[in-house]
Design an enzyme around this catalytic site. Structure first.
Site, PDB file in Angstrom:
ATOM      1  N   SER A 151       0.852  -1.194   0.000  1.00 52.52           N
ATOM      2  CA  SER A 151       0.000   0.000   0.000  1.00 52.52           C
ATOM      3  C   SER A 151       0.883   1.237   0.000  1.00 52.52           C
ATOM      4  O   SER A 151       1.976   1.227   0.588  1.00 52.52           O
ATOM      5  CB  SER A 151      -0.889   0.030   1.244  1.00 52.52           C
ATOM      6  OG  SER A 151      -1.469   1.316   1.405  1.00 52.52           O
ATOM      7  N   TYR A 165      -3.345  -0.561   9.605  1.00 52.79           N
ATOM      8  CA  TYR A 165      -3.225  -0.953   8.191  1.00 52.79           C
ATOM      9  C   TYR A 165      -1.827  -0.644   7.666  1.00 52.79           C
ATOM     10  O   TYR A 165      -1.193  -1.493   7.014  1.00 52.79           O
ATOM     11  CB  TYR A 165      -4.296  -0.217   7.389  1.00 52.79           C
ATOM     12  CG  TYR A 165      -4.349  -0.573   5.922  1.00 52.79           C
ATOM     13  CD1 TYR A 165      -4.849  -1.804   5.497  1.00 52.79           C
ATOM     14  CD2 TYR A 165      -3.907   0.327   4.956  1.00 52.79           C
ATOM     15  CE1 TYR A 165      -4.907  -2.126   4.148  1.00 52.79           C
ATOM     16  CE2 TYR A 165      -3.964   0.017   3.608  1.00 52.79           C
ATOM     17  CZ  TYR A 165      -4.470  -1.216   3.212  1.00 52.79           C
ATOM     18  OH  TYR A 165      -4.522  -1.526   1.862  1.00 52.79           O
TER      19      TYR A 165
HETATM   20  P1  NDP Z   1     -11.545  -5.535  -2.260  1.00 56.26           P
HETATM   21  O1  NDP Z   1     -12.086  -5.470  -0.883  1.00 56.26           O
HETATM   22  O2  NDP Z   1     -12.257  -4.844  -3.355  1.00 56.26           O
HETATM   23  O3  NDP Z   1     -11.312  -7.069  -2.671  1.00 56.26           O
HETATM   24  C1  NDP Z   1     -10.639  -7.888  -1.755  1.00 56.26           C
HETATM   25  C2  NDP Z   1     -10.425  -9.261  -2.341  1.00 56.26           C
HETATM   26  O4  NDP Z   1      -9.703 -10.015  -1.374  1.00 56.26           O
HETATM   27  C3  NDP Z   1     -11.702  -9.984  -2.613  1.00 56.26           C
HETATM   28  O5  NDP Z   1     -11.517 -10.837  -3.726  1.00 56.26           O
HETATM   29  C4  NDP Z   1     -11.899 -10.790  -1.325  1.00 56.26           C
HETATM   30  O6  NDP Z   1     -12.605 -11.991  -1.524  1.00 56.26           O
HETATM   31  C5  NDP Z   1     -10.489 -11.135  -0.979  1.00 56.26           C
HETATM   32  N1  NDP Z   1     -10.275 -11.380   0.426  1.00 56.26           N
HETATM   33  C6  NDP Z   1     -10.585 -10.576   1.474  1.00 56.26           C
HETATM   34  N2  NDP Z   1     -10.257 -11.178   2.623  1.00 56.26           N
HETATM   35  C7  NDP Z   1      -9.715 -12.369   2.301  1.00 56.26           C
HETATM   36  C8  NDP Z   1      -9.196 -13.454   3.049  1.00 56.26           C
HETATM   37  N3  NDP Z   1      -9.179 -13.433   4.375  1.00 56.26           N
HETATM   38  N4  NDP Z   1      -8.729 -14.537   2.380  1.00 56.26           N
HETATM   39  C9  NDP Z   1      -8.769 -14.596   1.030  1.00 56.26           C
HETATM   40  N5  NDP Z   1      -9.276 -13.606   0.266  1.00 56.26           N
HETATM   41  C10 NDP Z   1      -9.733 -12.505   0.895  1.00 56.26           C
HETATM   42  O7  NDP Z   1     -10.057  -4.986  -2.128  1.00 56.26           O
HETATM   43  P2  NDP Z   1      -9.068  -4.288  -3.170  1.00 56.26           P
HETATM   44  O8  NDP Z   1      -9.162  -4.945  -4.487  1.00 56.26           O
HETATM   45  O9  NDP Z   1      -9.243  -2.828  -3.061  1.00 56.26           O
HETATM   46  O10 NDP Z   1      -7.670  -4.611  -2.477  1.00 56.26           O
HETATM   47  C11 NDP Z   1      -6.794  -5.638  -2.929  1.00 56.26           C
HETATM   48  C12 NDP Z   1      -5.460  -5.444  -2.238  1.00 56.26           C
HETATM   49  O11 NDP Z   1      -4.969  -4.137  -2.545  1.00 56.26           O
HETATM   50  C13 NDP Z   1      -5.513  -5.521  -0.713  1.00 56.26           C
HETATM   51  O12 NDP Z   1      -4.357  -6.150  -0.232  1.00 56.26           O
HETATM   52  C14 NDP Z   1      -5.540  -4.056  -0.291  1.00 56.26           C
HETATM   53  O13 NDP Z   1      -5.055  -3.883   1.000  1.00 56.26           O
HETATM   54  C15 NDP Z   1      -4.629  -3.461  -1.348  1.00 56.26           C
HETATM   55  N6  NDP Z   1      -4.776  -2.018  -1.549  1.00 56.26           N
HETATM   56  C16 NDP Z   1      -5.967  -1.496  -1.975  1.00 56.26           C
HETATM   57  C17 NDP Z   1      -6.075  -0.133  -2.161  1.00 56.26           C
HETATM   58  C18 NDP Z   1      -7.336   0.527  -2.601  1.00 56.26           C
HETATM   59  O14 NDP Z   1      -7.404   1.768  -2.547  1.00 56.26           O
HETATM   60  N7  NDP Z   1      -8.342  -0.207  -3.067  1.00 56.26           N
HETATM   61  C19 NDP Z   1      -4.928   0.765  -1.906  1.00 56.26           C
HETATM   62  C20 NDP Z   1      -3.718   0.092  -1.491  1.00 56.26           C
HETATM   63  C21 NDP Z   1      -3.665  -1.248  -1.323  1.00 56.26           C
HETATM   64  P3  NDP Z   1     -14.215 -12.163  -1.193  1.00 56.26           P
HETATM   65  O15 NDP Z   1     -14.944 -11.673  -2.365  1.00 56.26           O
HETATM   66  O16 NDP Z   1     -14.415 -13.598  -1.025  1.00 56.26           O
HETATM   67  O17 NDP Z   1     -14.507 -11.360   0.003  1.00 56.26           O
END
Ligand code: NDP
Length: 254
Positions: A151, A165
């Site tokens: 991040s 976070y």
């Molecule tokens: P979303 O919440 O939109 O999607 C998260 C994804 O991760 C979903 O596919 C979800 O699956 C899955 N997930 C959540 N928890 C778990 C778990 N315990 N085990 C397995 N899968 C899990 O998040 P983003 O796409 O925004 O984020 C993706 C990554 O990018 C993360 O690591 C986030 O911290 C990072 N990030 C995001 C930013 C942003 O602004 N969006 C900025 C910086 C970093 P399910 O559908 O089953 O819940």
């Protein structure tokens, strides 16, 4: 006369490779899964609650002519995190690319964060990444690629409320640099990608804190999941890049 379709000339640097994207049912993970498939890879995704969304990603990857698999595996569960890697490697007969994308956010003032918040965020964002990576590294041969989604808050924190976070995501930089040193002799690279504000369910561009986040970027806007996926795909095929941090944050850290 032969007709050349656009797809005939699309580069496929990952053809024949197998990729696992954790948390690939939605957001950045789903966009990355599709981008890796367009680049030629067979792709597996993990999910927890988003079974239908994960199956939709599988359908879209298959429609590109690649093999695809969705595995329910909670990254917070130590056993499931490593088992998912085994299942994917068994199913496809190999594992070449790991994208550690699954992550959860928990923001708010120090006093408002519960012990359960701390445990959950560290279990998914740190312990799950470590265990998944260790299981994947054990199965990768030369040319293996590990790309971890960190991040921008691991580099610069422009607003309050991000202690937990930011702490969890900062750990991924240390992991990545140490992995690069440990796995380099085996021809495996490890890099970390730091997205800025990206329009997803986790952080919608029309959410209550969106304007403030866009304002601290140099470009004045949220990024898209596809913009992150493009950088991940580059790192999945790059040969001489390892132990490095890459911001795709609209200039937030500038
Ligand atoms: P979303 O919440 O939109 O999607 C998260 C994804 O991760 C979903 O596919 C979800 O699956 C899955 N997930 C959540 N928890 C778990 C778990 N315990 N085990 C397995 N899968 C899990 O998040 P983003 O796409 O925004 O984020 C993706 C990554 O990018 C993360 O690591 C986030 O911290 C990072 N990030 C995001 C930013 C942003 O602004 N969006 C900025 C910086 C970093 P399910 O559908 O089953 O819940």
């Amino acid at each position: 006369m032969t007709t050349t379709h656009a797809s005939d000339t699309t580069p496929t640097p990952l053809l024949g490779k197998v990729a696992l994207v954790t948390g690939g049912s939605r957001g950045i993970g789903a966009a990355t899964a599709l981008r890796l498939a367009r680049d030629g890879a067979d792709v597996a995704v993990t999910y927890v609650n988003g079974k239908e969304e994960a199956e939709d990603v599988v359908r879209r990857v298959s429609a590109l002519g690649r093999r695809a698999l969705a595995v329910r595996a909670d990254a917070a569960d130590a056993g499931e995190a490593a088992d998912a890697v085994d299942r994917v490697a068994r199913h496809f007969g190999a594992l070449d690319v790991l994208v550690n994308n699954a992550g959860v956010g928990a923001v708010g003032p120090l006093d408002g964060l519960t012990l359960a918040d701390v445990d959950r965020v560290l279990a998914v964002n740190v312990r799950g990444v470590f265990l998944t990576t260790r299981a994947a590294a054990a199965r990768m041969g030369r040319g293996g690629r590990i790309v971890t989604i960190g991040s921008c808050l691991a580099q610069r924190v422009p607003m309050p409320g991000a202690t937990l976070y930011a702490m969890s995501k900062s750990a991924l930089t240390g992991l990545t640099k140490a992995l690069a040193r440990e796995l380099g002799p085996r021809g495996i690279t490890a890099n970390v990608v730091h997205p800025g504000p990206i329009d997803t369910d986790m952080n919608p561009a029309d959410g209550p804190y969106a304007d403030g986040q866009a304002a601290v970027t140099a470009l004045g806007r949220f990024g898209t999941a596809d913009e992150v996926a493009g950088l991940v795909a580059y790192l999945a095929s790059a040969d001489y890049v390892t132990g490095a941090e890459f911001a795709v944050d609209g200039g937030l850290a500038a």
